[in-house]
Design an enzyme around this catalytic site. Structure first.
Site, PDB file in Angstrom:
ATOM      1  N   HIS A 139      -1.391  -4.587   0.604  1.00 42.17           N
ATOM      2  CA  HIS A 139      -0.715  -4.373  -0.684  1.00 42.17           C
ATOM      3  C   HIS A 139      -0.978  -5.568  -1.614  1.00 42.17           C
ATOM      4  O   HIS A 139      -1.232  -5.401  -2.800  1.00 42.17           O
ATOM      5  CB  HIS A 139       0.803  -4.251  -0.496  1.00 42.17           C
ATOM      6  CG  HIS A 139       1.241  -3.104   0.368  1.00 42.17           C
ATOM      7  ND1 HIS A 139       1.815  -3.283   1.604  1.00 42.17           N
ATOM      8  CD2 HIS A 139       1.207  -1.757   0.169  1.00 42.17           C
ATOM      9  CE1 HIS A 139       2.130  -2.106   2.129  1.00 42.17           C
ATOM     10  NE2 HIS A 139       1.761  -1.158   1.283  1.00 42.17           N
TER      11      HIS A 139
ATOM     12  N   GLY B 224      -5.665   1.748  -2.027  1.00 41.92           N
ATOM     13  CA  GLY B 224      -6.493   1.194  -0.960  1.00 41.92           C
ATOM     14  C   GLY B 224      -7.355   2.258  -0.306  1.00 41.92           C
ATOM     15  O   GLY B 224      -6.914   3.391  -0.076  1.00 41.92           O
TER      16      GLY B 224
ATOM     17  N   LYS C 105      -8.104   2.193   2.641  1.00 44.62           N
ATOM     18  CA  LYS C 105      -7.520   2.400   3.972  1.00 44.62           C
ATOM     19  C   LYS C 105      -7.051   3.851   4.112  1.00 44.62           C
ATOM     20  O   LYS C 105      -7.236   4.491   5.134  1.00 44.62           O
ATOM     21  CB  LYS C 105      -6.359   1.418   4.142  1.00 44.62           C
ATOM     22  CG  LYS C 105      -5.201   1.857   4.976  1.00 44.62           C
ATOM     23  CD  LYS C 105      -5.481   1.654   6.444  1.00 44.62           C
ATOM     24  CE  LYS C 105      -4.248   1.784   7.305  1.00 44.62           C
ATOM     25  NZ  LYS C 105      -3.379   2.882   6.991  1.00 44.62           N
TER      26      LYS C 105
ATOM     27  N   GLN D  54      -6.453  10.050   0.655  1.00 44.67           N
ATOM     28  CA  GLN D  54      -5.495   9.896  -0.442  1.00 44.67           C
ATOM     29  C   GLN D  54      -6.175   9.287  -1.668  1.00 44.67           C
ATOM     30  O   GLN D  54      -5.971   9.732  -2.807  1.00 44.67           O
ATOM     31  CB  GLN D  54      -4.361   8.997   0.033  1.00 44.67           C
ATOM     32  CG  GLN D  54      -3.471   8.472  -1.084  1.00 44.67           C
ATOM     33  CD  GLN D  54      -2.340   7.619  -0.534  1.00 44.67           C
ATOM     34  OE1 GLN D  54      -1.436   8.152   0.078  1.00 44.67           O
ATOM     35  NE2 GLN D  54      -2.380   6.310  -0.761  1.00 44.67           N
TER      36      GLN D  54
ATOM     37  N   SER E 195      -1.220  -2.210   8.153  1.00 42.09           N
ATOM     38  CA  SER E 195      -0.406  -1.033   7.866  1.00 42.09           C
ATOM     39  C   SER E 195       1.055  -1.382   8.123  1.00 42.09           C
ATOM     40  O   SER E 195       1.358  -2.147   9.050  1.00 42.09           O
ATOM     41  CB  SER E 195      -0.825   0.126   8.777  1.00 42.09           C
ATOM     42  OG  SER E 195       0.178   1.123   8.791  1.00 42.09           O
TER      43      SER E 195
HETATM   44  P1  AMP Z   1       1.744   2.493   1.312  1.00 44.07           P
HETATM   45  O1  AMP Z   1       2.804   1.495   1.040  1.00 44.07           O
HETATM   46  O2  AMP Z   1       1.361   2.605   2.751  1.00 44.07           O
HETATM   47  O3  AMP Z   1       1.996   3.820   0.655  1.00 44.07           O
HETATM   48  O4  AMP Z   1       0.443   1.926   0.624  1.00 44.07           O
HETATM   49  C1  AMP Z   1       0.433   1.579  -0.737  1.00 44.07           C
HETATM   50  C2  AMP Z   1      -0.984   1.304  -1.172  1.00 44.07           C
HETATM   51  O5  AMP Z   1      -1.509   0.228  -0.390  1.00 44.07           O
HETATM   52  C3  AMP Z   1      -1.905   2.502  -0.944  1.00 44.07           C
HETATM   53  O6  AMP Z   1      -2.804   2.604  -2.026  1.00 44.07           O
HETATM   54  C4  AMP Z   1      -2.618   2.131   0.320  1.00 44.07           C
HETATM   55  O7  AMP Z   1      -3.888   2.721   0.452  1.00 44.07           O
HETATM   56  C5  AMP Z   1      -2.738   0.632   0.163  1.00 44.07           C
HETATM   57  N1  AMP Z   1      -2.956  -0.014   1.456  1.00 44.07           N
HETATM   58  C6  AMP Z   1      -2.223   0.150   2.586  1.00 44.07           C
HETATM   59  N2  AMP Z   1      -2.765  -0.569   3.600  1.00 44.07           N
HETATM   60  C7  AMP Z   1      -3.863  -1.178   3.097  1.00 44.07           C
HETATM   61  C8  AMP Z   1      -4.859  -2.049   3.637  1.00 44.07           C
HETATM   62  N3  AMP Z   1      -4.825  -2.434   4.907  1.00 44.07           N
HETATM   63  N4  AMP Z   1      -5.835  -2.488   2.824  1.00 44.07           N
HETATM   64  C9  AMP Z   1      -5.882  -2.102   1.527  1.00 44.07           C
HETATM   65  N5  AMP Z   1      -4.985  -1.288   0.955  1.00 44.07           N
HETATM   66  C10 AMP Z   1      -3.986  -0.822   1.722  1.00 44.07           C
END
Ligand code: AMP
Length: 300
Positions: free
Chosen positions: A37, A150, A152, A156, A188
């Site tokens: 993030h 991301g 990742k 999505q 994650s």
């Molecule tokens: P989330 O809080 O899991 O919904 O993720 C929020 C954003 O952070 C999303 O765009 C994810 O793809 C991104 N994200 C989560 N984990 C990673 C990572 N390891 N590297 C880069 N972006 C990430």
């Protein structure tokens, strides 16, 4: 740093930035912030005048029996991280009442069809509808110049990119590289639920993807052969139960059949979901022909 719960307040802030001709970068998250993030926020900080982060565990993207209630929440630490990163506004969002993300009586949904079909589509019905809808709501509230996601969450990311284009949302969707632990495990929020034994095994997922990438860089182009390498490698990793592993067109997520990856405009992506104990992890590797940009961030 402003912290608001009410979407009207967030929208007012965004309109005042617009009036002052300041560009706004938006980073939507579900909180429990980690270095993945943070890299999105840092990129937004470099490319935009103002940065807004949303921290909202979006209920509509969780299916029955998924981990909505157990999803990690740590608002104080998240706000502290945002402060340290120089974020200008955080919208924490509420699920009901005046100023909630979903208005009372909400009944409008955004559905991206083909891109939501494969990979996580069959095992998480309704998930991408929830994602596409909440991101549309956040884009409507903020009308940001750029928004950061991301790679990742590869499916999505491609789906949001497509949605922004299809709906003429006028948001520049930026897709950023996956941030990993030193041993290769993709960061994650769910990694904290891995038992020590599962945590020790988890990097095997990435190592198996890297073996495929190495074969690709060595000249192997056949989707079937590349996938076979993945299966061979992952079979030697203990504790990992693969839910799916598929090699897809990197842009459309269509099945390339036996088309050599070099013939696809952006190459292919090998995307994987796996269980370690009760924790479900996803990861992927983008197999790009040489000469294509590292990420959209490489061409600001
Ligand atoms: P989330 O809080 O899991 O919904 O993720 C929020 C954003 O952070 C999303 O765009 C994810 O793809 C991104 N994200 C989560 N984990 C990673 C990572 N390891 N590297 C880069 N972006 C990430």
């Amino acid at each position: 740093m402003k912290v608001v719960e009410d979407v009207e307040k967030a929208a007012r802030w965004a309109r005042s930035m617009e009036a002052a001709r300041l560009s706004v970068g938006l980073v939507p998250t579900m909180g429990a912030l980690h270095a993945g993030h943070r890299s999105l926020v840092e990129q937004a900080r470099r490319q935009c005048d103002r940065v807004a982060v949303t921290i909202f565990v979006n209920p509509t993207q969780f299916g029955p029996g998924e981990d909505l209630d157990a999803y990690p929440r740590d608002l104080d630490a998240d706000l502290q991280a945002c402060r340290e990163l120089g974020v200008d506004l955080v919208l924490t969002g509420k699920t009901s009442g005046v100023g909630a993300i979903y208005a009372e009586g909400f009944q409008t949904w955004v559905e991206v069809t083909d891109l939501a079909g494969p990979l996580c589509g069959p095992t998480r019905p309704g998930h991408f509808r929830g994602v596409a809808t909440v991101v549309t709501l956040l884009f409507s509230i903020f009308r940001p110049h750029r928004a950061y996601f991301g790679l990742k969450d590869y499916q999505q990311a491609r789906l949001i990119e497509r949605m922004a284009r299809d709906l003429h949302l006028g948001v520049d969707v930026r897709l950023e590289p996956t941030v990993r632990e030193p041993d290769g495990l993709a960061m994650s929020s769910r990694n904290r639920y891995l038992s020590p034994e599962d945590r020790a095994a988890a990097p095997g997922l990435y190592r198996s993807l890297v073996a495929v990438e190495e074969a690709f860089r060595g000249g192997l182009q056949s989707p079937g052969d590349l996938l076979e390498i993945f299966h061979r490698e992952i079979a030697a990793v203990p504790r990992v139960e693969v839910q799916y592993a598929e090699l897809r067109d990197a842009l459309t997520l269509e099945d390339p059949g036996e088309t050599p990856l070099g013939q696809l405009p952006e190459g292919g992506v090998l995307a994987v979901a796996a269980h370690l104990g009760s924790t479900r992890l996803i990861d992927n590797i983008w197999l790009r022909p040489r000469g294509t940009a590292e990420s959209s961030a490489a061409n600001p």
